[in-house]
Design an enzyme around this catalytic site. Structure first.
Site, PDB file in Angstrom:
ATOM      1  N   PHE A  72       0.758  -1.194   0.077  1.00 43.94           N
ATOM      2  CA  PHE A  72      -0.082  -0.168  -0.013  1.00 43.94           C
ATOM      3  C   PHE A  72       0.843   1.100   0.087  1.00 43.94           C
ATOM      4  O   PHE A  72       0.372   2.378   0.125  1.00 43.94           O
ATOM      5  CB  PHE A  72      -1.013  -0.138   1.357  1.00 43.94           C
ATOM      6  CG  PHE A  72      -2.396  -0.816   1.082  1.00 43.94           C
ATOM      7  CD1 PHE A  72      -2.363  -1.695  -0.083  1.00 43.94           C
ATOM      8  CD2 PHE A  72      -3.321  -0.642   1.823  1.00 43.94           C
ATOM      9  CE1 PHE A  72      -3.560  -2.355  -0.484  1.00 43.94           C
ATOM     10  CE2 PHE A  72      -4.510  -1.230   1.563  1.00 43.94           C
ATOM     11  CZ  PHE A  72      -4.719  -2.007   0.470  1.00 43.94           C
ATOM     12  N   HIS A 194      10.135 -13.902   0.527  1.00 42.40           N
ATOM     13  CA  HIS A 194      10.598 -13.314  -0.997  1.00 42.40           C
ATOM     14  C   HIS A 194      11.916 -14.177  -1.422  1.00 42.40           C
ATOM     15  O   HIS A 194      12.568 -13.703  -1.024  1.00 42.40           O
ATOM     16  CB  HIS A 194      10.710 -11.938  -0.724  1.00 42.40           C
ATOM     17  CG  HIS A 194      10.829 -11.301  -2.123  1.00 42.40           C
ATOM     18  ND1 HIS A 194      10.086 -10.518  -2.943  1.00 42.40           N
ATOM     19  CD2 HIS A 194      12.009 -11.038  -2.645  1.00 42.40           C
ATOM     20  CE1 HIS A 194      10.701 -10.190  -3.765  1.00 42.40           C
ATOM     21  NE2 HIS A 194      11.923 -10.401  -3.718  1.00 42.40           N
ATOM     22  N   HIS A 242       4.876 -15.435  -3.831  1.00 40.42           N
ATOM     23  CA  HIS A 242       4.938 -15.352  -5.512  1.00 40.42           C
ATOM     24  C   HIS A 242       5.661 -16.460  -5.917  1.00 40.42           C
ATOM     25  O   HIS A 242       6.831 -16.185  -6.673  1.00 40.42           O
ATOM     26  CB  HIS A 242       5.122 -14.110  -5.866  1.00 40.42           C
ATOM     27  CG  HIS A 242       6.147 -13.136  -5.189  1.00 40.42           C
ATOM     28  ND1 HIS A 242       7.472 -13.807  -4.892  1.00 40.42           N
ATOM     29  CD2 HIS A 242       6.265 -11.953  -4.764  1.00 40.42           C
ATOM     30  CE1 HIS A 242       8.115 -12.830  -4.406  1.00 40.42           C
ATOM     31  NE2 HIS A 242       7.581 -11.910  -3.930  1.00 40.42           N
ATOM     32  N   ASN A 298       8.686  -8.770 -10.138  1.00 45.22           N
ATOM     33  CA  ASN A 298       9.578  -9.569  -9.468  1.00 45.22           C
ATOM     34  C   ASN A 298       8.747 -10.591  -8.758  1.00 45.22           C
ATOM     35  O   ASN A 298       7.752 -10.190  -8.119  1.00 45.22           O
ATOM     36  CB  ASN A 298      10.549  -8.923  -8.338  1.00 45.22           C
ATOM     37  CG  ASN A 298      11.772  -8.156  -8.943  1.00 45.22           C
ATOM     38  OD1 ASN A 298      12.044  -8.729 -10.029  1.00 45.22           O
ATOM     39  ND2 ASN A 298      12.152  -7.208  -8.087  1.00 45.22           N
ATOM     40  N   ASP A 325      -0.008  -9.808  -4.733  1.00 45.79           N
ATOM     41  CA  ASP A 325       1.215  -8.966  -4.702  1.00 45.79           C
ATOM     42  C   ASP A 325       1.039  -7.324  -5.451  1.00 45.79           C
ATOM     43  O   ASP A 325       1.860  -7.111  -6.190  1.00 45.79           O
ATOM     44  CB  ASP A 325       2.669  -9.687  -5.611  1.00 45.79           C
ATOM     45  CG  ASP A 325       3.924  -9.059  -5.291  1.00 45.79           C
ATOM     46  OD1 ASP A 325       3.959  -7.973  -4.411  1.00 45.79           O
ATOM     47  OD2 ASP A 325       4.783  -9.189  -5.973  1.00 45.79           O
ATOM     48  N   PRO A 339       9.811  -2.471 -10.397  1.00 49.16           N
ATOM     49  CA  PRO A 339       9.159  -4.035 -10.670  1.00 49.16           C
ATOM     50  C   PRO A 339       7.642  -3.793  -9.935  1.00 49.16           C
ATOM     51  O   PRO A 339       7.696  -3.423  -9.060  1.00 49.16           O
ATOM     52  CB  PRO A 339       9.928  -5.065 -10.115  1.00 49.16           C
ATOM     53  CG  PRO A 339      10.502  -4.209  -9.122  1.00 49.16           C
ATOM     54  CD  PRO A 339      10.797  -2.715  -9.560  1.00 49.16           C
ATOM     55  N   GLY A 340       6.657  -4.582 -10.783  1.00 47.60           N
ATOM     56  CA  GLY A 340       5.380  -4.687  -9.853  1.00 47.60           C
ATOM     57  C   GLY A 340       4.188  -4.339 -10.889  1.00 47.60           C
ATOM     58  O   GLY A 340       4.384  -3.360 -11.597  1.00 47.60           O
TER      59      GLY A 340
HETATM   60  O1  DOR Z   1       7.530  -6.731  -8.511  1.00 49.93           O
HETATM   61  C1  DOR Z   1       7.289  -6.737  -7.133  1.00 49.93           C
HETATM   62  N1  DOR Z   1       7.099  -5.351  -6.818  1.00 49.93           N
HETATM   63  N2  DOR Z   1       7.861  -7.815  -6.616  1.00 49.93           N
HETATM   64  C2  DOR Z   1       7.904  -7.471  -5.341  1.00 49.93           C
HETATM   65  O2  DOR Z   1       8.294  -8.604  -4.576  1.00 49.93           O
HETATM   66  C3  DOR Z   1       7.990  -6.191  -4.681  1.00 49.93           C
HETATM   67  C4  DOR Z   1       7.219  -5.371  -5.265  1.00 49.93           C
HETATM   68  C5  DOR Z   1       7.259  -3.815  -4.815  1.00 49.93           C
HETATM   69  O3  DOR Z   1       7.087  -3.627  -3.775  1.00 49.93           O
HETATM   70  O4  DOR Z   1       7.195  -2.913  -5.857  1.00 49.93           O
HETATM   71 ZN    ZN Z   2       5.427  -8.201  -2.912  1.00 44.23          ZN
END
Ligand code: DOR
Ligand code: ZN
Length: 453
Positions: A72, A194, A242, A298, A325, A339-340
Site C-alpha cells: 500500500f 520473498h 509469489h 519480481n 502482490d 518492478p510490479g
Molecule cells: O514486483 C514486485 N514489486 N515484487 C515484489 O516482490 C515487490 C514489489 C514492490 O514492492 O514493488
Molecule cells: Zn510483494
C-alpha cells in the site's frame, strides 16, 4: 464503527469452499447468523428494519477475498498509493482482508509503526488491513527488527500482526534468516519469504551477460531450496510468496511430502502462494508491455510451462492460496524500471476467466484459494466462509458481466496493470464488510437490478 442491524441477501447462488447451492444469507450485527437453502422460510417478518439485497437467482454470493500480500506504499510513497486509495481498490476488488508488506518509508519494523498504520486503516472502516513486521531493521538485512523482543504468541498479545515478512527483497544471510524463522516460530506466526537470494550460479550467469529470465529462474530456485532447508531446521511455519517457476513448484511439492512422511518435532509447516499474473500471463505479455518497463515484475512473468505447473499446483494443493502482490507504481517509476503490477481490482476477474471459465478449477475451489485458505494461513477462524458465526464479509459477483479493464478508472493510484484494455467476463459488483455495503460497482449494467429496499 456502526454495524448494520440486519441484512438479508436473498436468492443468490451461494459459493464458498464447501458449497455451491441456491439460497439466502441473514447477517446481524456484522455476523452471518443463518444460511437458508432455497425455499426455506426467511426471517424478514421477524425484523422489519433491515436491508434486503436481491440476487435474482443468478448473482453469486461469495466470501470476501483475503489477500496475503499487497503493497500500500503508506507511509512514504503517496504518489504510488495511500491507505485510503489502497483500501478503496481492495474493496472494489472484493477484498475484506489485506496483509500489507513492510517495504514502506520508513520500513515497518517496530510494533509502534505497525500500530499507527493499523489504527489509521481501522478508522476508514472499509476492510481489515494487517501490517506485517519486517524481519530486519530498516530491511537492511543486518540486525533483526523488533520481532526479537516481542512476547509470543502474537495471536494472544498482538493478534493484528498475523505474519512477518521482508517482502521486496530476500534476507541474504542464512544465519539471520534462520534466526528470524526461529522468532516467527516462537511468536506463532508464518514468515512469508520473498525468494530471490541468488547464489553463485546466478551470479555467474549474470556476470556472463545472460538475460534476466535466465538468471532470475536460477535465483528463485536456489532461494526456494535455501528457505526450505532453513525452515526444516527451524521447524516453524514458512510461507513462500509469489512462486513462479516449475522447479520451485516441484521443490515445494517434495517438501510438503517430506513433512507428511517425517513430521518434525515442533511443527514444520509450509504454505505457498501464486499471484494472478503468474497464473494467467507469460513472458510474452511482459515483452509486449516492455520487459524493462510496464512488463517488469519480481519475479518475472515466465514461460507457458511454468504457468501450467502453477495451475497444476493450485489444483492439487501444492500452492495453498492466490495473493495479488499488488505493487502500485507511478508511470515515471515504471518507465524507470520499477518492478510490479497493480492487481487488487482485476485479480478475481482474471482468475475466474483463466481458471474457472477454462474448467481448470471450480468456483468453489477458487473461493478456497482466495478466501478460506489464506484466512487459515493467517490463523483467522472467523472469515473466508459463508456459514453461521463467520463474519459478514462477502462479495456479490456477476459471473457473466462483460467489461473491459480500464486502469484510469482504478481506485488504486497505481495504473500499472499488466492487462490494460483486456475484455473480461465476470465482475465483483458489491463488497460487504461486517454486514455493511462498502463498495457497489457503478459500471455494472445490472448493479441496481438486484438491490432491494
Ligand atoms: O514486483 C514486485 N514489486 N515484487 C515484489 O516482490 C515487490 C514489489 C514492490 O514492492 O514493488
Ligand atoms: Zn510483494
Amino acid at each position: 464503527m456502526s454495524l448494520s442491524p440486519g441484512l438479508l441477501l436473498r436468492d443468490f447462488r451461494l459459493v464458498d469452499e464447501t458449497m455451491d447451492m441456491p439460497g439466502s444469507v441473514w447477517i446481524e450485527q456484522g455476523i452471518i447468523r443463518d444460511v437458508f437453502p432455497q425455499g426455506a422460510l426467511l426471517p424478514e417478518t421477524r425484523l422489519p428494519m433491515h436491508q434486503t439485497i436481491q440476487g435474482g437467482g443468478t448473482l453469486v454470493l461469495m466470501p470476501a477475498l483475503v489477500d496475503l500480500h499487497a503493497h500500500f506504499r503508506d507511509p512514504g510513497y503517496p504518489e504510488k498509493e495511500t491507505l485510503e486509495s489502497g483500501s478503496l481498490a481492495a474493496v472494489a476488488g472484493g477484498y475484506g482482508t489485506v496483509v500489507c508488506m513492510a517495504n514502506t518509508k520508513p520500513v515497518i519494523d517496530t510494533l509502534a509503526k505497525a500500530r499507527t498504520l493499523k489504527k489509521r486503516a481501522d478508522t476508514l472502516g472499509l476492510m481489515d488491513l494487517y501490517p506485517v513486521l519486517a524481519l530486519t531493521q530498516g530491511m537492511e538485512g543486518k540486525v533483526l527488527s523488533e520481532i526479537r523482543c516481542l512476547k509470543g504468541p502474537l495471536h494472544e498479545s498482538e493478534p493484528w500482526i498475523p505474519m512477518l515478512s521482508e517482502d521486496g527483497k530476500d534476507v541474504v544471510s542464512d544465519d539471520l534468516l534462520y534466526q528470524a524463522m526461529q522468532e516467527a516460530r516462537r511468536l506463532g506466526v508464518p514468515l512469508s519469504c520473498h525468494c530471490d537470494a541468488g547464489g553463485p550460479e546466478a551470479e555467474e550467469a549474470k556476470a556472463a551477460g545472460k538475460p534476466r529470465e535466465f538468471w532470475s529462474r536460477i535465483e528463485e530456485n536456489h532461494a526456494t531450496q535455501r528457505v526450505l532447508e532453513l525452515a526444516w531446521q527451524a521447524q516453524g511455519h514458512v510461507h513462500i510468496a509469489h512462486v513462479s517457476t516449475k522447479e520451485s513448484v516441484d521443490l515445494i511439492r517434495k517438501a510438503k511430502g517430506r513433512r507428511q512422511e517425517k513430521p518434525g518435532p515442533l511443527g514444520f509447516t509450509l504454505t505457498a502462494e501464486a499471484t494472478p499474473h503468474h497464473l494467467c500471463l507469460t513472458h510474452g505479455t511482459a515483452h509486449a508491455l516492455g520487459d524493462t518497463t510496464w512488463g517488469r515484475v519480481n519475479p518475472p512473468l515466465r514461460t507457458e510451462a511454468d504457468r501450467q505447473a502453477l495451475i497444476q499446483a493450485v489444483r492439487d494443493g501444492t500452492i495453498d492460496a492466490i495473493a495479488t502482490d499488488h505493487a502500485p507504481h507511478t508511470e515515471r517509476d515504471k518507465l524507470q524500471g520499477a518492478p510490479g503490477f497493480t492487481g487488487l481490482e482485476t485479480s478475481f476477474a482474471l482468475c475466474q476467466m483463466e481458471l474457472v471459465q477454462q474448467d481448470r478449477l471450480s468456483l468453489s475451489r477458487l473461493s478456497s484459494l482466495m478466501s478460506a485458505s489464506p484466512a487459515r494461513i493467517l490463523g483467522f477462524t472467523d472469515r473466508g466462509r459463508i456459514a453461521p458465526t463467520f463474519r459478514g464479509d462477502l462479495m456479490v459477483v456477476d459471473t457473466e458481466a462483460v467489461w473491459q479493464v480500464n486502469p484510469s478508472l482504478f481506485r488504486s493510484r497505481g495504473k500499472n496493470s499488466p492487462v490494460p484494455g483486456l475484455p473480461c467476463r465476470g465482475r465483483v459488483l458489491m463488497t460487504i464488510y461486517q454486514g455493511r455495503v462498502v463498495f457497489e460497482s457503478f459500471l455494472s449494467p445490472d448493479s441496481s437490478s438486484g438491490k432491494g429496499k
